[in-house]
Each structure stands twice: as C-alpha cells, then as structure tokens.
Design a protein around this motif. Sequence first.
Motif, PDB file in Angstrom:
ATOM      1  N   LEU A   1       0.834  -1.201   0.000  1.00 20.02           N
ATOM      2  CA  LEU A   1       0.000   0.000   0.000  1.00 20.02           C
ATOM      3  C   LEU A   1       0.871   1.253   0.000  1.00 20.02           C
ATOM      4  CD1 LEU A   1      -2.880  -0.944   2.485  1.00 20.02           C
ATOM      5  CD2 LEU A   1      -2.932  -0.934  -0.015  1.00 20.02           C
ATOM      6  N   GLY A   2       2.025   1.175   0.652  1.00 20.04           N
ATOM      7  CA  GLY A   2       2.964   2.291   0.616  1.00 20.04           C
ATOM      8  C   GLY A   2       3.493   2.528  -0.786  1.00 20.04           C
ATOM      9  N   GLN A   3       3.751   1.455  -1.532  1.00 21.31           N
ATOM     10  CA  GLN A   3       4.223   1.585  -2.917  1.00 21.31           C
ATOM     11  C   GLN A   3       3.141   2.171  -3.825  1.00 21.31           C
ATOM     12  OE1 GLN A   3       6.124  -1.906  -4.585  1.00 21.31           O
ATOM     13  NE2 GLN A   3       6.978  -2.492  -2.604  1.00 21.31           N
TER      14      GLN A   3
ATOM     15  N   LEU B   1      -9.704  -7.790  -4.069  1.00 27.70           N
ATOM     16  CA  LEU B   1      -8.467  -7.531  -4.815  1.00 27.70           C
ATOM     17  C   LEU B   1      -8.741  -6.741  -6.096  1.00 27.70           C
ATOM     18  CD1 LEU B   1      -6.752 -10.964  -4.259  1.00 27.70           C
ATOM     19  CD2 LEU B   1      -5.800  -8.750  -3.594  1.00 27.70           C
ATOM     20  N   LEU B   2      -9.855  -7.020  -6.754  1.00 29.27           N
ATOM     21  CA  LEU B   2     -10.210  -6.276  -7.960  1.00 29.27           C
ATOM     22  C   LEU B   2     -10.453  -4.800  -7.621  1.00 29.27           C
ATOM     23  CD1 LEU B   2     -10.672  -6.644 -10.985  1.00 29.27           C
ATOM     24  CD2 LEU B   2     -13.093  -7.050 -10.494  1.00 29.27           C
ATOM     25  N   THR B   3     -11.087  -4.545  -6.489  1.00 27.43           N
ATOM     26  CA  THR B   3     -11.288  -3.165  -6.029  1.00 27.43           C
ATOM     27  C   THR B   3      -9.944  -2.468  -5.820  1.00 27.43           C
ATOM     28  OG1 THR B   3     -13.343  -3.788  -4.911  1.00 27.43           O
ATOM     29  CG2 THR B   3     -12.294  -1.742  -4.205  1.00 27.43           C
TER      30      THR B   3
ATOM     31  N   LEU C   1      -1.685   5.856   7.156  1.00 22.59           N
ATOM     32  CA  LEU C   1      -2.995   5.515   6.595  1.00 22.59           C
ATOM     33  C   LEU C   1      -3.096   4.018   6.340  1.00 22.59           C
ATOM     34  CD1 LEU C   1      -5.745   6.361   5.381  1.00 22.59           C
ATOM     35  CD2 LEU C   1      -4.581   6.603   3.176  1.00 22.59           C
ATOM     36  N   ALA C   2      -2.022   3.436   5.790  1.00 16.42           N
ATOM     37  CA  ALA C   2      -2.023   1.997   5.504  1.00 16.42           C
ATOM     38  C   ALA C   2      -2.219   1.184   6.774  1.00 16.42           C
ATOM     39  CB  ALA C   2      -0.719   1.595   4.813  1.00 16.42           C
TER      40      ALA C   2
ATOM     41  N   HIS D   1      -7.273   5.405  -4.173  1.00 24.61           N
ATOM     42  CA  HIS D   1      -8.243   6.099  -3.334  1.00 24.61           C
ATOM     43  C   HIS D   1      -8.317   5.448  -1.949  1.00 24.61           C
ATOM     44  CE1 HIS D   1      -9.765   8.334  -6.826  1.00 24.61           C
ATOM     45  NE2 HIS D   1      -9.732   7.181  -7.487  1.00 24.61           N
ATOM     46  N   ALA D   2      -8.419   6.262  -0.919  1.00 25.12           N
ATOM     47  CA  ALA D   2      -8.469   5.744   0.449  1.00 25.12           C
ATOM     48  C   ALA D   2      -9.716   4.899   0.681  1.00 25.12           C
ATOM     49  CB  ALA D   2      -8.423   6.905   1.446  1.00 25.12           C
ATOM     50  N   TRP D   3     -10.854   5.281   0.074  1.00 32.16           N
ATOM     51  CA  TRP D   3     -12.085   4.517   0.284  1.00 32.16           C
ATOM     52  C   TRP D   3     -11.960   3.096  -0.257  1.00 32.16           C
ATOM     53  CZ3 TRP D   3     -14.397   2.371  -3.914  1.00 32.16           C
ATOM     54  CH2 TRP D   3     -14.167   2.944  -5.165  1.00 32.16           C
TER      55      TRP D   3
END
Length: 398
Positions: free
Chosen positions: A245-247, A297-299, A254-255, A306-308
């Motif tokens: 998520l950092g990458q 995973l698709l999301t 946030l991650a 996006h954070a959401w």
Amino acid sequence: MKHTPHALQTIAILAVTQILSWGSLYYAIAILAPEIQKEMGWRAELVFGAFSWSLLVAGMIATYSGMLLDRHGGRLVMGMGSATCGLGLILLSSAHTLPIYFLAWSILGLAMAMTLYEAAFATITHHFTIHSRQAISTLTLFGGFASTVFWPLTQKLNSMIGWRDTYLAYGIAQLLVCLPLHLLLQKKRAVPHVEIAKAKTAPDTQRSHSLQEALRNPTFWKLAFAFSANSFVFSALSVHLIPLLGQVGHPVTLAVFMAALIGPMQVAGRIGEMTLARNVLPQTVGKFTFAALPAALLTLILFGTHAWAIALFCVFYGLSNGILTIVRGTIPQALFGTRNYGAISGAMSGPALFSKAAGPLIIASLVQHASSPDVIFACLLLFSIASLAFYLAALKTR
C-alpha cells in the motif's frame, strides 16, 4: 441447540488454549523477529524461514495428527501438543545457534498440528457431532482476539524482559495453563458397534467416509486446492499488505490505520455467520467467503489510489478471512461425516499449510522484480479466482 455444562466447559477450555497457542506460536514472531535478528545477526530470511519451516512440518503431519485425534480424542492429543509446544518454546528461548533455532521451530511445527484450529475443530466435532457448527463458530470468535491480545502483550514483555524470556514465559504458560486445561477435556466416547454398522450402511450423502474414500473423491481434492490457493493469498498479504500500500502511494500511517480494520471485520464476519447465516448450509456460506476475496483484490487494482478503496478492500478481506475459518472447520463434516473428521480435515489442511508457508516467501521474491504493486495484486487476484473456481467445482462435483 442448548449446550450442556460439559459442552460449555469444552468451548471455554478451547477458547483459552487457542488464544494462548495462536498468540505464542503464530503472532509473537512478528514482534520478536527484529530482536532475534539484532541479537543473533541472522538475515530476516533465516529468522522467518524457520517459522515457515514450522508451517511445513505442521502440514506434513496434519493427516497423522488428525488420525490420532479420531482415535484418541483431543484430551490426549492436544495435551501432548501443549507439552510439545512448551518444550519447543523453552528450547527456542535458549537457542544460540542456527541449527538449534531450526530444531526448536521444527518441534513447534509438531505442536501446531496438535494444538491449533484443526485439532480444536476435530475435538469439537467428536464432542458435538452433527451440532458442532455453532460451537466451532463460537470458538473462532474467541480465537479472533489472539492477535489483539498477543501483539501488544508481546511488545510489552519484549521491552521489559527481552525476546528470550518472552518465549520462555510463553513456554511455561503452555505447560502450566494449556496442558492442564487440555487434560480436563472429556475422553473420546467409544462408538458402539451398532452405530458403526449403521454408518457403513447409510446412504452416501449421510454416512461418514473413511480417509481412503475421501482421498479417492474428486470433491476432496478440489476443496483442498481451493483452501490452498486461498491460504496463499491471505498469508502473502498478512506480511506484505502494508508495504505494498505504501508503494501505491499511501502514507504508512494511513495503511496501518486501514489494515487495523481487518481484525474487527474478521470478528464481525464470524458474528454474522453465527447469527444471520446460522441456518444456511456451510457450502452456501463458502460461496460468499471465496467470492469476497477476488472482489476485494479487484477493487484494489482498479481504485487502489483512493483511500475509500483501501477501506473497502480491508472490509471484504477481513470478512472473508474471518468466515473462511468457520467454513474450513464445518465443510469437511458436512460433506464427509464426523467419524473420521480429524484425518480428513488434517489431510485437507495439509496443502493449505504449505501454501501459507510459501506465500510470503514467493511474493517477497516477486516484489523485488515487479514493475509496480499492481503486478503483485494481479498475481494474487489470479490465485483468489482459482480458489473460487476450485470451490465451485467441488460443490458441482458433489
């Protein structure tokens, strides 16, 4: 179903021992590994590699452990597992060389097969027989708090007494708490010859299958591959999710905050299974469980900046992982019966334990060569789709 005092005692004993066993065998290493590296000067691959090796050992003996559970019950086998776990943790606390370190984790791999969920589910199934689903759901609800309790506890103990004495304390807890509790479990009830004869002549959809019959059944192998592919994804993400998520571009804070949703969602999923889906067949519950992971995973792949989307992913990921534990414990009984549940469940869990050990290592290697985190997520998506496909094929075959 209203549980008797003996039934409630069984659930209470296993709830305590599962939290202690998962915490000391599985979750503590995430906190203590950096301290082991710092003191011993070993590479991270060796420190975590020994842990992965313990999962492989657990997978290799899972079937044999299940057969012992079917024959002798949880009182003897889980008691032996606690003693083995205590000795392994004490040896780990005194390891000063790499061979001793790996030997300790080899012993702990044996303990995993005799003390963690597979052993507890077999114990419950033999005790509750066809009414075991609610008990398994209740147990996993308690087990879901193992990381919540042991991550901060291990962090505190490590800061006070160091990693060696922390593992020593956990080893003593296994011998002084888990071992006596497991010995309080009821002895396995002997099955009358009349019941055995009825079981052998019952229709195929109602009788208990032998291990050999299950191994010859295509449904068994499709389910084993479904759980195995699923475990690969979950184990890989348990280690690599926050760095990935950092990458993507999200701040670490946030991650970490988003990843913290996973634990409560696991508990929420298990509560939902116990209440909203308690009268739904385990096979049907499994369809949602296996489908939720590729959807998550698709999301992440389509909207991961996006954070959401990260929050939605963690919600689906947590729900799926939480309910999957219950499905894994209940579906072998639903499809193959209760009499040889331990052996069949153990054999089915073997490939999943191999995948659980391999997932973090394989993805760690891919991360070094992948052009972007989406490549990793796409690889994991393929595994999750394969797990769903194998599961649906298993139900169709059945």
